[in-house]
Design an enzyme around this catalytic site. Structure first.
Site, mmCIF file in Angstrom:
data_model
loop_
_atom_site.group_PDB
_atom_site.id
_atom_site.type_symbol
_atom_site.label_atom_id
_atom_site.label_comp_id
_atom_site.label_asym_id
_atom_site.label_seq_id
_atom_site.Cartn_x
_atom_site.Cartn_y
_atom_site.Cartn_z
ATOM 1 N N GLU A 84 20.403 -23.702 -21.598
ATOM 2 C CA GLU A 84 22.087 -24.185 -21.350
ATOM 3 C C GLU A 84 22.184 -25.785 -21.930
ATOM 4 O O GLU A 84 23.175 -26.057 -22.593
ATOM 5 C CB GLU A 84 22.385 -23.875 -20.124
ATOM 6 C CG GLU A 84 22.478 -22.160 -19.902
ATOM 7 C CD GLU A 84 22.735 -21.735 -18.513
ATOM 8 O OE1 GLU A 84 22.999 -22.751 -17.705
ATOM 9 O OE2 GLU A 84 22.437 -20.591 -18.333
ATOM 10 N N TYR A 134 22.998 -23.851 -10.010
ATOM 11 C CA TYR A 134 21.620 -23.364 -9.884
ATOM 12 C C TYR A 134 21.229 -23.564 -8.331
ATOM 13 O O TYR A 134 20.584 -22.565 -7.696
ATOM 14 C CB TYR A 134 20.729 -23.391 -10.950
ATOM 15 C CG TYR A 134 20.890 -22.810 -12.099
ATOM 16 C CD1 TYR A 134 20.597 -21.721 -12.341
ATOM 17 C CD2 TYR A 134 21.663 -23.481 -13.278
ATOM 18 C CE1 TYR A 134 20.733 -20.781 -13.511
ATOM 19 C CE2 TYR A 134 21.721 -22.624 -14.610
ATOM 20 C CZ TYR A 134 21.259 -21.456 -14.673
ATOM 21 O OH TYR A 134 21.759 -20.752 -15.639
#
Length: 403
Positions: free
Chosen positions: A136, A94
């Site tokens: 997640e 990310y």
């Protein structure tokens, strides 16, 4: 994120509507130039087709439109989260994506990307990254703590390879370490990773598990793609058909996906599939029959012909010995044998099924090509079926906005 920053993000919505794909195309080009190793993680077929750029543009737009209340996007976050976990995407990824996304906003918007706008988007992205990676992390924890579960890539070998139709072949995949596997939830998929020589890259694809849940193996059923101009997705499916033999090893991640039978399911079930979209439905049907499900199970399937209809003999037998199961088949062109067996001609049309269940609580599962899903969804809604009762699985990046 403060109110002023939320207002700045909202102010960029018209720009994203107009130039979202331009921005995401620039972003992917930039990221792969600076971090080419990520090509092993991303679906390069979807890059070639532009599907991934479009899907990301839609996701960024939806986030900007709901910046004041991103919680409403949780169903989307959950679907994307399952896909990310199946690809072993971790929090550090990310940060790489965020760096290139903010830089792309600056480079594409130019002078319009003021320091305040860039700061607002930096904060917004970190908020989104925290939301996504947090969700997640929970999915990873579920897999790590479940009996016979795991996270990341795990080597498997092909224990059996079975031809199911003229186009579809099944691969039975067993852990190379001799251990067990966590049973999937009917409807889920697994990711499989292979090295594609013509791209000199590892590529991963998701395939629905087509067998009933077990601790011993997973079965995927893959369609052979034909034509001279194959996209990367077709090349991977064909690589499995042509080069992966019994005994060969591949890498898998644990089952993922939220297109599933729910634990508390207690109503009629209607399965509607087109072509290779029948693979998750096979798992659902087998599981329901094994559990001696008391409600009716109706399966509608459409494909070109008997020759390409996978699992037909097995489905005919299941229908024969289980009175609660009924099936309706549509072929593009009928033979005399098809007509004798009551096969219907043409594109699958639910309006031709007078006995289609419409009882309260009935769940409708739809899987197939995008155009197929759109037609079935539209026809079901026209019949008065509530949108919330219709679940669909779109192979590839999520582009359909139906629910």
């Amino acid at each position: 994120m403060n109110i002023k920053q939320e207002q700045l993000i909202s102010a960029t919505v018209p720009v994203l509507r107009e130039n979202g794909v331009l921005l995401t195309t620039h972003f992917y080009n930039r990221m792969f130039t600076h971090n080419p190793e990520l090509k092993n993680m991303f679906n390069m077929g979807n890059q070639e087709s532009g599907k991934q750029q479009t899907a990301l543009a839609m996701a960024v737009l939806a986030y900007a439109e709901n910046i004041a209340n991103p919680g409403v996007l949780m169903p989307v976050v959950d679907r994307i989260g399952h896909k990310h976990v199946s690809l072993d995407i971790r929090p550090e990824h990310y940060q790489i994506v965020g760096r290139h996304l903010i830089a792309s906003i600056q480079e594409v918007l130019g002078a319009a990307a003021t320091p305040d706008i860039l700061e607002a988007w930096t904060v917004a992205y970190q908020q989104l990254a925290t939301l996504m990676s947090g969700h997640e992390t929970k999915l990873y924890e579920q897999k790590a703590t479940q009996k016979d579960g795991w996270t990341g890539w795990r080597p498997f070998f092909v224990g059996k390879k079975t031809v199911e139709s003229a186009e579809i072949t099944s691969f039975y995949l067993y852990p190379a370490d001799g251990g067990k596997v966590m049973p999937h939830i009917p409807g889920q998929y697994i990711s499989i990773r292979v090295f594609l020589p013509e791209l000199s890259l590892y590529q991963s694809r998701q395939y629905s598990v087509s067998s009933t849940p077990t601790h011993d193996y997973y079965r995927i059923s893959v369609k052979m793609e034909k034509g001279l101009q194959l996209d990367t997705d077709g090349k991977i499916s064909n690589y499995l058909h042509n080069f992966i033999q019994e005994g060969n090893k591949v890498d898998l991640t644990a089952p993922a996906g939220n297109f599933t039978l729910t634990e508390d399911l207690d109503a009629p079930v209607v399965l509607i599939s087109g072509g290779v979209g029948l693979t998750p439905m096979m798992s659902m049907l087998q599981n329901l029959v094994e559990k001696e499900y008391s409600h009716s199970i109706t399966w509608l399937h459409g494909c070109r012909s008997r020759k390409v209809h996978a699992f037909k003999a097995e489905l005919d037998e299941i229908t024969k010995v289980n009175e609660q199961v009924s099936q309706y088949i549509f072929y593009d062109l009928l033979t005399a044998v098809d007509e004798q067996e009551g096969v219907l001609e043409g594109f699958l049309d639910i309006n031709k099924i007078a006995s289609l269940p419409q009882f309260p609580g009935t769940r409708y599962y739809v899987c197939g090509p995008s155009a197929f899903i759109q037609k079935q969804f539209k026809d079901l809604v026209a019949k008065g079926i509530e949108k919330e009762s219709i679940l669909f699985e779109e192979f590839g990046p999520a582009l359909l906005q139906l629910n």
